[in-house]
Design a protein around this motif. Structure first.
Motif, PDB file in Angstrom:
ATOM      1  N   PHE A 162      14.560   6.810 -56.500  1.00 37.57           N
ATOM      2  CA  PHE A 162      13.605   7.744 -57.100  1.00 37.57           C
ATOM      3  C   PHE A 162      12.490   6.964 -57.797  1.00 37.57           C
ATOM      4  O   PHE A 162      11.308   7.269 -57.650  1.00 37.57           O
ATOM      5  CB  PHE A 162      14.335   8.660 -58.073  1.00 37.57           C
ATOM      6  N   ALA A 163      12.868   5.923 -58.553  1.00 33.27           N
ATOM      7  CA  ALA A 163      11.876   5.097 -59.251  1.00 33.27           C
ATOM      8  C   ALA A 163      10.938   4.420 -58.252  1.00 33.27           C
ATOM      9  O   ALA A 163       9.719   4.352 -58.461  1.00 33.27           O
ATOM     10  CB  ALA A 163      12.578   4.056 -60.116  1.00 33.27           C
ATOM     11  N   LYS A 164      11.496   3.958 -57.168  1.00 34.95           N
ATOM     12  CA  LYS A 164      10.690   3.285 -56.139  1.00 34.95           C
ATOM     13  C   LYS A 164       9.701   4.261 -55.504  1.00 34.95           C
ATOM     14  O   LYS A 164       8.566   3.900 -55.186  1.00 34.95           O
ATOM     15  CB  LYS A 164      11.619   2.683 -55.086  1.00 34.95           C
ATOM     16  N   SER A 165      10.120   5.515 -55.346  1.00 27.74           N
ATOM     17  CA  SER A 165       9.233   6.522 -54.760  1.00 27.74           C
ATOM     18  C   SER A 165       8.046   6.835 -55.656  1.00 27.74           C
ATOM     19  O   SER A 165       7.022   7.354 -55.192  1.00 27.74           O
ATOM     20  CB  SER A 165      10.012   7.806 -54.466  1.00 27.74           C
ATOM     21  N   GLN A 166       8.178   6.536 -56.950  1.00 30.48           N
ATOM     22  CA  GLN A 166       7.080   6.752 -57.899  1.00 30.48           C
ATOM     23  C   GLN A 166       6.167   5.524 -57.995  1.00 30.48           C
ATOM     24  O   GLN A 166       5.214   5.511 -58.771  1.00 30.48           O
ATOM     25  CB  GLN A 166       7.638   7.077 -59.282  1.00 30.48           C
ATOM     26  N   GLY A 167       6.484   4.493 -57.237  1.00 32.23           N
ATOM     27  CA  GLY A 167       5.658   3.289 -57.223  1.00 32.23           C
ATOM     28  C   GLY A 167       6.163   2.170 -58.117  1.00 32.23           C
ATOM     29  O   GLY A 167       5.577   1.084 -58.137  1.00 32.23           O
ATOM     30  N   ALA A 168       7.229   2.422 -58.884  1.00 31.56           N
ATOM     31  CA  ALA A 168       7.754   1.394 -59.790  1.00 31.56           C
ATOM     32  C   ALA A 168       8.399   0.255 -59.006  1.00 31.56           C
ATOM     33  O   ALA A 168       8.897   0.455 -57.893  1.00 31.56           O
ATOM     34  CB  ALA A 168       8.773   2.005 -60.749  1.00 31.56           C
ATOM     35  N   THR A 169       8.406  -0.932 -59.594  1.00 30.80           N
ATOM     36  CA  THR A 169       9.087  -2.091 -59.008  1.00 30.80           C
ATOM     37  C   THR A 169      10.552  -2.058 -59.422  1.00 30.80           C
ATOM     38  O   THR A 169      10.865  -1.953 -60.610  1.00 30.80           O
ATOM     39  CB  THR A 169       8.454  -3.407 -59.492  1.00 30.80           C
ATOM     40  N   VAL A 170      11.440  -2.138 -58.462  1.00 32.20           N
ATOM     41  CA  VAL A 170      12.872  -2.133 -58.747  1.00 32.20           C
ATOM     42  C   VAL A 170      13.374  -3.582 -58.783  1.00 32.20           C
ATOM     43  O   VAL A 170      13.307  -4.301 -57.783  1.00 32.20           O
ATOM     44  CB  VAL A 170      13.660  -1.330 -57.702  1.00 32.20           C
ATOM     45  N   ILE A 171      13.848  -4.001 -59.957  1.00 38.84           N
ATOM     46  CA  ILE A 171      14.462  -5.318 -60.116  1.00 38.84           C
ATOM     47  C   ILE A 171      15.974  -5.110 -60.204  1.00 38.84           C
ATOM     48  O   ILE A 171      16.450  -4.432 -61.112  1.00 38.84           O
ATOM     49  CB  ILE A 171      13.961  -6.038 -61.375  1.00 38.84           C
TER      50      ILE A 171
END
Length: 282
Positions: free
Chosen positions: A200-209
């Motif tokens: 979900f975070a990735k779909s909002q454009g955030a970088t997933v670490i």
């Protein structure tokens, strides 16, 4: 003796002279090798760096990095495995357990450089240095690293979010941007809640670490940046002990790296907070 070390010992007579020197050195100092480069090992064993590559292939392992990871796994999982249910079969005194816990945690931390990719770590530091919001999530034993990361990066002035409530974070993720970072912390890399929030975070454009084991899990494959921990515990265990230490080590390293770049800008805030702590003690 672990399976890898046994394999080396059994094959010593079949190896070339240079490879045998490497094998003998590893058998004598297995706990030192995970922190070595090929240059270090070649110097200590008195052979060329190319001989080390040939040695790894001779015992059936494709690279020195893979060899170190296999050695770390054997050292930490064999003979002194504190976190599976076999511990019930042993009659250790409390202080003996203290010494074993100290050894296992130390070994896990020392194994971490072998699993952590330098380029991935530096990429994480670069992304964090320009980030606006940070969100941390993990469950079970990984929640300790989540809270620690949330606390430390808040001190650096970041707008941080974490919560045990899955639905709370579902409500917060739409406010993440392309400058935001979502920290997904999971030893197995297979925890459904962690995976769903990461996606979900990735779909909002955030970088997933991702801070996860180096075992090609779903989280490992889907994350933008992978900060990998060595495999130092079985998945079925009585509790997270050495794995938690590896996660905390990575959080501490990221925190100090960012503090190093932001220090001059935030040091006065640290002094203000510290002065208040001292005042409230009186």
């Amino acid at each position: 003796m672990s399976s890898l070390l046994s394999r080396i010992e059994q094959n010593l007579n079949r190896l070339s002279e240079a490879e045998r020197k490497i094998g003998e050195y590893i058998l004598e100092h297995p706990e030192l090798v995970p922190n070595m480069t090929t240059k270090d090992l070649s110097k200590n064993s008195g052979v060329s760096e190319s001989s080390i590559v040939r040695f790894c292939k001779s015992i059936g392992i494709g690279s020195f990095k893979s060899f170190k990871l296999e050695l770390v796994k054997d050292i930490t999982l064999t003979g002194m495995n504190l976190t599976d249910f076999d511990i019930l079969q042993k009659r250790d005194e409390p202080y003996d357990l203290f010494q074993k816990v100290t050894y296992v945690n130390k070994a896990a931390i020392e194994a971490t450089p072998a699993s952590l990719d330098r380029k991935e770590f530096e990429k994480a530091v670069d992304i964090l240095s320009h980030a606006d919001k940070l969100m941390f999530y993990g469950v079970g034993g990984s929640s300790t690293a989540v809270i620690d990361g949330y606390y430390k990066f808040t001190k650096l002035g970041y707008q941080c979010t974490t919560n045990h409530d899955f639905h709370f974070l579902l409500s917060a993720i739409p406010y993440l941007t392309e400058k935001s970072v979502f920290f997904a912390i999971s030893m197995s890399g297979k925890t459904k809640d962690v995976l769903e929030l990461s996606r979900f975070a990735k779909s909002q454009g955030a970088t997933v670490i991702a801070i996860t084991n180096i075992d090609k899990s779903p989280l490992y494959k889907e994350a933008d940046i992978r900060l990998c921990t060595p495999i130092v515990e079985q998945d079925f265990r009585i509790g997270s002990i050495p794995s938690r230490m590896t996660q905390l080590t990575i959080i501490d390293s990221l925190y100090l790296s960012i503090f190093h770049s932001k220090g001059e800008k935030v040091i006065d805030k640290y002094h203000k907070a510290r002065n208040e702590v001292i005042r409230l003690r009186r």
